[in-house]
Design a protein around this motif. Structure first.
Motif, PDB file in Angstrom:
ATOM      1  N   GLY A 126       0.856  -1.189   0.000  1.00 29.82           N
ATOM      2  CA  GLY A 126       0.000   0.000   0.000  1.00 29.82           C
ATOM      3  C   GLY A 126       0.890   1.236   0.000  1.00 29.82           C
ATOM      4  O   GLY A 126       1.766   1.370  -0.838  1.00 29.82           O
ATOM      5  N   SER A 127       0.709   2.117   0.964  1.00 29.63           N
ATOM      6  CA  SER A 127       1.526   3.325   1.032  1.00 29.63           C
ATOM      7  C   SER A 127       2.778   3.140   1.891  1.00 29.63           C
ATOM      8  O   SER A 127       3.623   4.023   1.959  1.00 29.63           O
ATOM      9  N   LYS A 128       2.915   1.978   2.527  1.00 27.29           N
ATOM     10  CA  LYS A 128       4.082   1.703   3.360  1.00 27.29           C
ATOM     11  C   LYS A 128       5.237   1.224   2.491  1.00 27.29           C
ATOM     12  O   LYS A 128       5.040   0.433   1.565  1.00 27.29           O
ATOM     13  N   ARG A 129       6.452   1.691   2.811  1.00 28.68           N
ATOM     14  CA  ARG A 129       7.645   1.296   2.081  1.00 28.68           C
ATOM     15  C   ARG A 129       8.661   0.697   3.044  1.00 28.68           C
ATOM     16  O   ARG A 129       8.917   1.255   4.105  1.00 28.68           O
ATOM     17  N   THR A 130       9.240  -0.412   2.636  1.00 24.36           N
ATOM     18  CA  THR A 130      10.248  -1.076   3.446  1.00 24.36           C
ATOM     19  C   THR A 130      11.497  -1.253   2.588  1.00 24.36           C
ATOM     20  O   THR A 130      11.413  -1.667   1.428  1.00 24.36           O
ATOM     21  N   VAL A 131      12.654  -0.955   3.163  1.00 14.56           N
ATOM     22  CA  VAL A 131      13.925  -1.129   2.462  1.00 14.56           C
ATOM     23  C   VAL A 131      14.444  -2.540   2.733  1.00 14.56           C
ATOM     24  O   VAL A 131      14.494  -2.981   3.877  1.00 14.56           O
ATOM     25  N   VAL A 132      14.798  -3.241   1.653  1.00 12.16           N
ATOM     26  CA  VAL A 132      15.377  -4.578   1.742  1.00 12.16           C
ATOM     27  C   VAL A 132      16.768  -4.496   1.120  1.00 12.16           C
ATOM     28  O   VAL A 132      16.910  -4.249  -0.081  1.00 12.16           O
ATOM     29  N   ASP A 133      17.790  -4.668   1.946  1.00  6.84           N
ATOM     30  CA  ASP A 133      19.165  -4.610   1.457  1.00  6.84           C
ATOM     31  C   ASP A 133      19.531  -5.867   0.684  1.00  6.84           C
ATOM     32  O   ASP A 133      19.064  -6.961   1.011  1.00  6.84           O
ATOM     33  N   GLY A 134      20.406  -5.713  -0.348  1.00  2.00           N
ATOM     34  CA  GLY A 134      20.945  -6.846  -1.079  1.00  2.00           C
ATOM     35  C   GLY A 134      21.971  -7.554  -0.226  1.00  2.00           C
ATOM     36  O   GLY A 134      22.273  -7.098   0.873  1.00  2.00           O
ATOM     37  N   PRO A 135      22.468  -8.677  -0.655  1.00  2.00           N
ATOM     38  CA  PRO A 135      22.315  -9.238  -1.998  1.00  2.00           C
ATOM     39  C   PRO A 135      20.995  -9.989  -2.161  1.00  2.00           C
ATOM     40  O   PRO A 135      20.329 -10.289  -1.181  1.00  2.00           O
ATOM     41  N   PHE A 136      20.658 -10.254  -3.412  1.00  2.00           N
ATOM     42  CA  PHE A 136      19.435 -10.966  -3.731  1.00  2.00           C
ATOM     43  C   PHE A 136      19.789 -12.307  -4.342  1.00  2.00           C
ATOM     44  O   PHE A 136      20.716 -12.428  -5.129  1.00  2.00           O
ATOM     45  N   ALA A 137      19.031 -13.329  -3.990  1.00  2.00           N
ATOM     46  CA  ALA A 137      19.413 -14.716  -4.250  1.00  2.00           C
ATOM     47  C   ALA A 137      19.255 -15.164  -5.702  1.00  2.00           C
ATOM     48  O   ALA A 137      20.106 -15.862  -6.220  1.00  2.00           O
ATOM     49  N   GLU A 138      18.165 -14.848  -6.348  1.00  3.55           N
ATOM     50  CA  GLU A 138      17.868 -15.407  -7.671  1.00  3.55           C
ATOM     51  C   GLU A 138      18.677 -14.719  -8.764  1.00  3.55           C
ATOM     52  O   GLU A 138      18.208 -13.790  -9.416  1.00  3.55           O
ATOM     53  N   THR A 139      19.891 -15.193  -9.009  1.00  2.00           N
ATOM     54  CA  THR A 139      20.792 -14.583  -9.988  1.00  2.00           C
ATOM     55  C   THR A 139      20.148 -14.474 -11.362  1.00  2.00           C
ATOM     56  O   THR A 139      20.287 -13.456 -12.036  1.00  2.00           O
ATOM     57  N   LYS A 140      19.390 -15.483 -11.789  1.00  2.00           N
ATOM     58  CA  LYS A 140      18.800 -15.466 -13.131  1.00  2.00           C
ATOM     59  C   LYS A 140      17.792 -14.331 -13.311  1.00  2.00           C
ATOM     60  O   LYS A 140      17.440 -13.983 -14.429  1.00  2.00           O
ATOM     61  N   GLU A 141      17.323 -13.735 -12.230  1.00  2.00           N
ATOM     62  CA  GLU A 141      16.359 -12.639 -12.307  1.00  2.00           C
ATOM     63  C   GLU A 141      17.016 -11.263 -12.164  1.00  2.00           C
ATOM     64  O   GLU A 141      16.336 -10.252 -12.180  1.00  2.00           O
ATOM     65  N   LEU A 142      18.324 -11.231 -12.019  1.00  2.00           N
ATOM     66  CA  LEU A 142      19.032  -9.975 -11.771  1.00  2.00           C
ATOM     67  C   LEU A 142      19.661  -9.436 -13.048  1.00  2.00           C
ATOM     68  O   LEU A 142      19.967 -10.186 -13.965  1.00  2.00           O
TER      69      LEU A 142
END
Length: 141
Positions: free
Chosen positions: A59-75
């Motif tokens: 909705g209007s709430k924002r959350t920061v998610v720090d990397g790294p991100f797991a799914e390499t094929k999607e990056l």
């Protein structure tokens, strides 16, 4: 028509492994050809996701998610932005893109057409984007 040539990330790019000189030379030669033809808009590699973050919306709430991100094929590891006259011209340029892998192995790049302001029709919001120069790119000569 603008097209983005998207280079997907690999385990090596996500580990921060820099490309060898011969691969940088191939990429430089390809991008020099694009520039000489007047179709190069922009190109850049992206730092590994461990140095980035995502913004998650609820909705209007924002959350920061720090990397790294797991799914390499999607990056995404990098991109080249070109402006050409037709899909066929974009296809021809993308076929010539050097294999971006460190070992020359199997890989794929993705090519996507960008929206142009004209795709949205007339409107006040579109005019606002035009005023600030977003979505308006002149073909290089």
């Amino acid at each position: 028509m603008r097209y983005m040539i998207i280079v997907k990330a690999t385990k090596d790019s996500e580990a921060g492994v820099m490309p060898p000189e011969h691969l940088l030379a191939e990429m430089a030669a390809y991008h020099e050809e694009l520039a000489a033809a007047g179709v190069l808009v922009d190109a850049s590699g992206l730092q590994r996701t461990a140095l980035g973050w995502r913004i998650r919306y609820a909705g209007s709430k924002r959350t920061v998610v720090d990397g790294p991100f797991a799914e390499t094929k999607e990056l995404i590891a990098g991109y080249t932005l070109i402006q050409v006259k037709s899909r066929e011209e974009a296809l021809e340029w993308s076929r010539r893109f050097p294999n971006p892998t460190l070992d020359g192995g199997d890989f794929e790049i993705e090519v996507r057409r960008l929206f142009e302001l004209e795709d949205f029709g007339a409107g006040e919001a579109v005019d606002r984007f035009r005023e600030i120069g977003v979505g308006v790119v002149e073909r290089q000569t």
